[in-house]
Design a protein around this motif. Sequence first.
Motif, PDB file in Angstrom:
ATOM      1  N   LYS A   9       0.912  -1.361  -0.306  1.00 46.26           N
ATOM      2  CA  LYS A   9      -0.003  -0.035   0.085  1.00 46.26           C
ATOM      3  C   LYS A   9       0.838   1.463   0.037  1.00 46.26           C
ATOM      4  CE  LYS A   9      -3.820  -1.811   2.360  1.00 46.26           C
ATOM      5  NZ  LYS A   9      -4.938  -1.254   3.643  1.00 46.26           N
ATOM      6  N   ASP A  10       0.225   2.280  -0.591  1.00 44.85           N
ATOM      7  CA  ASP A  10       0.683   3.467  -0.135  1.00 44.85           C
ATOM      8  C   ASP A  10       1.285   3.935   1.079  1.00 44.85           C
ATOM      9  OD1 ASP A  10       1.556   4.339  -3.511  1.00 44.85           O
ATOM     10  OD2 ASP A  10      -0.275   4.656  -3.922  1.00 44.85           O
ATOM     11  N   GLY A  11       2.305   4.826   0.880  1.00 45.65           N
ATOM     12  CA  GLY A  11       2.720   5.262   2.860  1.00 45.65           C
ATOM     13  C   GLY A  11       3.376   4.209   3.441  1.00 45.65           C
ATOM     14  N   ILE A  12       3.311   2.798   3.090  1.00 45.93           N
ATOM     15  CA  ILE A  12       3.829   2.114   3.866  1.00 45.93           C
ATOM     16  C   ILE A  12       5.277   1.229   3.042  1.00 45.93           C
ATOM     17  CG2 ILE A  12       3.878  -0.510   4.439  1.00 45.93           C
ATOM     18  CD1 ILE A  12       0.741   0.161   4.273  1.00 45.93           C
ATOM     19  N   PHE A  14       8.781  -0.787   2.716  1.00 42.68           N
ATOM     20  CA  PHE A  14       9.138  -1.659   2.468  1.00 42.68           C
ATOM     21  C   PHE A  14      10.116  -2.289   3.807  1.00 42.68           C
ATOM     22  CE2 PHE A  14      12.812  -5.008   1.821  1.00 42.68           C
ATOM     23  CZ  PHE A  14      12.031  -6.348   1.372  1.00 42.68           C
ATOM     24  N   LYS A  15      11.022  -1.505   4.485  1.00 38.60           N
ATOM     25  CA  LYS A  15      11.644  -1.986   6.178  1.00 38.60           C
ATOM     26  C   LYS A  15      10.072  -2.359   6.424  1.00 38.60           C
ATOM     27  CE  LYS A  15      14.232  -0.358   9.393  1.00 38.60           C
ATOM     28  NZ  LYS A  15      14.894   0.564   9.798  1.00 38.60           N
ATOM     29  N   GLU A  16       8.436  -1.652   6.789  1.00 41.00           N
ATOM     30  CA  GLU A  16       7.729  -2.232   7.951  1.00 41.00           C
ATOM     31  C   GLU A  16       7.381  -3.418   7.692  1.00 41.00           C
ATOM     32  OE1 GLU A  16       4.461   1.012   8.616  1.00 41.00           O
ATOM     33  OE2 GLU A  16       6.093   1.251   7.316  1.00 41.00           O
ATOM     34  N   VAL A  17       7.208  -3.680   6.407  1.00 43.80           N
ATOM     35  CA  VAL A  17       6.415  -4.518   5.282  1.00 43.80           C
ATOM     36  C   VAL A  17       7.616  -6.604   5.838  1.00 43.80           C
ATOM     37  CG1 VAL A  17       6.237  -6.115   3.656  1.00 43.80           C
ATOM     38  CG2 VAL A  17       5.256  -4.002   4.037  1.00 43.80           C
ATOM     39  N   LYS A  18       8.919  -5.712   5.544  1.00 47.73           N
ATOM     40  CA  LYS A  18      10.085  -6.651   5.916  1.00 47.73           C
ATOM     41  C   LYS A  18       9.800  -7.610   7.328  1.00 47.73           C
ATOM     42  CE  LYS A  18      14.704  -7.468   5.183  1.00 47.73           C
ATOM     43  NZ  LYS A  18      16.324  -6.937   4.664  1.00 47.73           N
ATOM     44  N   THR A  19       9.805  -6.262   8.449  1.00 47.37           N
ATOM     45  CA  THR A  19       9.742  -6.265   9.719  1.00 47.37           C
ATOM     46  C   THR A  19       8.386  -7.816   9.893  1.00 47.37           C
ATOM     47  OG1 THR A  19      10.902  -4.898  10.381  1.00 47.37           O
ATOM     48  CG2 THR A  19       9.456  -5.801  11.937  1.00 47.37           C
ATOM     49  N   PHE A  53      -0.931  -4.704   5.454  1.00 43.51           N
ATOM     50  CA  PHE A  53       0.030  -3.692   4.444  1.00 43.51           C
ATOM     51  C   PHE A  53       0.318  -4.440   3.303  1.00 43.51           C
ATOM     52  CE2 PHE A  53       1.909  -7.251   6.703  1.00 43.51           C
ATOM     53  CZ  PHE A  53       2.550  -7.543   6.577  1.00 43.51           C
ATOM     54  N   PHE A  54      -0.910  -4.749   2.703  1.00 36.87           N
ATOM     55  CA  PHE A  54      -0.870  -5.197   0.943  1.00 36.87           C
ATOM     56  C   PHE A  54      -2.392  -4.750   0.449  1.00 36.87           C
ATOM     57  CE2 PHE A  54       2.118  -8.994   2.094  1.00 36.87           C
ATOM     58  CZ  PHE A  54       3.153  -7.999   1.243  1.00 36.87           C
ATOM     59  N   VAL A  55      -2.535  -3.997  -0.927  1.00 38.08           N
ATOM     60  CA  VAL A  55      -3.137  -3.926  -1.313  1.00 38.08           C
ATOM     61  C   VAL A  55      -3.771  -4.949  -1.384  1.00 38.08           C
ATOM     62  CG1 VAL A  55      -4.540  -2.757  -3.564  1.00 38.08           C
ATOM     63  CG2 VAL A  55      -2.501  -1.526  -1.767  1.00 38.08           C
ATOM     64  N   SER A  56      -3.471  -5.674  -2.705  1.00 37.33           N
ATOM     65  CA  SER A  56      -3.929  -7.436  -3.053  1.00 37.33           C
ATOM     66  C   SER A  56      -2.859  -8.494  -2.601  1.00 37.33           C
ATOM     67  CB  SER A  56      -4.208  -7.204  -4.534  1.00 37.33           C
ATOM     68  OG  SER A  56      -3.204  -6.822  -5.275  1.00 37.33           O
ATOM     69  N   ILE A  57      -3.249  -9.923  -2.822  1.00 42.30           N
ATOM     70  CA  ILE A  57      -2.135 -10.833  -3.028  1.00 42.30           C
ATOM     71  C   ILE A  57      -2.470 -11.786  -3.918  1.00 42.30           C
ATOM     72  CG2 ILE A  57      -1.089 -13.169  -1.491  1.00 42.30           C
ATOM     73  CD1 ILE A  57      -2.329 -11.138   1.205  1.00 42.30           C
ATOM     74  N   GLU A  58      -1.597 -12.256  -4.292  1.00 42.91           N
ATOM     75  CA  GLU A  58      -1.963 -13.181  -5.384  1.00 42.91           C
ATOM     76  C   GLU A  58      -0.803 -14.522  -5.370  1.00 42.91           C
ATOM     77  OE1 GLU A  58      -4.907 -13.308  -7.864  1.00 42.91           O
ATOM     78  OE2 GLU A  58      -5.133 -11.271  -6.643  1.00 42.91           O
ATOM     79  N   GLU A  59      -1.444 -15.772  -5.461  1.00 40.53           N
ATOM     80  CA  GLU A  59      -0.938 -16.958  -5.732  1.00 40.53           C
ATOM     81  C   GLU A  59      -0.153 -17.118  -7.130  1.00 40.53           C
ATOM     82  OE1 GLU A  59      -1.061 -21.266  -4.653  1.00 40.53           O
ATOM     83  OE2 GLU A  59      -2.478 -20.529  -4.591  1.00 40.53           O
TER      84      GLU A  59
END
Length: 66
Positions: A9-12, A14-19, A53-59
């Motif tokens: 998502k905008d405003g987030i 990669f460091k936050e996502v990684k953690t 923190f994700f807009v969408s997730i795809e396999e």
Amino acid sequence: MKTYFGVIKDGISFKEVKTKLSDSGIKILKHYSKLRIVKFETDKDVSEINFDFFVSIEEEKEDFFI
């Protein structure tokens, strides 16, 4: 293990996502910074994990050919 792609998502950052993914025991395979996409791998059911923190997730699919 299944592989997924998540769009950050905008405003987030990669460091936050990684953690958050690392704390959940999810392995990050690749970060496509210009596209804001993270490729990750997990045994867990993604519908049970809070991916706010994700807009969408795809396999990842392997059903294409040239």
